[in-house]
Design an enzyme around this catalytic site. Structure first.
Site, mmCIF file in Angstrom:
data_model
loop_
_atom_site.group_PDB
_atom_site.id
_atom_site.type_symbol
_atom_site.label_atom_id
_atom_site.label_comp_id
_atom_site.label_asym_id
_atom_site.label_seq_id
_atom_site.Cartn_x
_atom_site.Cartn_y
_atom_site.Cartn_z
ATOM 1 N N GLY A 9 44.864 42.594 40.808
ATOM 2 C CA GLY A 9 44.128 41.371 40.467
ATOM 3 C C GLY A 9 42.992 41.638 39.497
ATOM 4 C CB CYS A 10 40.282 44.132 39.511
ATOM 5 S SG CYS A 10 39.597 43.627 41.112
#
Length: 171
Positions: free
Chosen positions: A49-50
């Protein structure tokens, strides 16, 4: 115990944190350079996600910069990990390290959050827009990584030419 949140109209808490090379970087310097700054907080470099969110910001950076908006990412990762992340994904904006989470806490981006139905302490994925006078014009907590940058650009009135932002490389 809930984490205090920053709100639109408040003055953004000042910070100076080391970047991926260990160079101190302050909010005041970023504002002096860009006028407006997107400050986004992410839990950990090199996670799916990051990585998606950071690569999306890099993909939109030219249009944001042309609109007078700078970008900075903050995570609790040490500078060495941020340098590997930056180099692997060719990130050209500052990634800052807050290992003791003092700035993250002050910005309301570290505290209690839900994770798989349990309440845990952790980094709360958040995004802020700080105006040239230091006030917050946008504060969003618990944002979703995928599609977030495109939504933010729309809110800021920035048209992205590359609507299909690049997908992060595997790894």
């Amino acid at each position: 115990m809930s984490t205090p949140r920053l709100e639109v109209g408040q003055t953004a808490p000042a910070f100076t944190l080391p970047d991926a090379d260990g160079t101190p970087t302050s909010l005041a310097d970023l504002l002096a350079t860009h006028g407006r700054v997107v400050v986004y907080v992410y839990p950990a470099a090199m996670t799916p996600g990051c990585t998606t969110e950071t690569v999306d910001f890099e993909g939109a950076l030219q249009e944001l910069t042309e609109a007078g908006i700078g970008v900075v990412g903050i995570s609790p990762d040490p500078p060495a990990k941020l340098a590997r992340f930056r180099d692997k994904y060719e990130i050209t904006f500052p990634l800052l390290s807050d290992p003791d989470k003092a700035v993250l806490t002050e910005w309301g981006a570290f505290g209690e959050k839900k994770n798989y139905g349990k309440t845990v302490m952790g980094v709360i994925r958040s995004t802020f827009v700080v105006e040239s006078d230091g006030t917050i014009s946008l504060a969003r907590y618990n944002v979703r990584a995928k599609g977030h940058v495109a939504m933010l650009a729309k809110l800021l009135g920035v048209e992205l030419t590359d609507v299909d932002l690049p997908e992060p490389a595997e790894g």
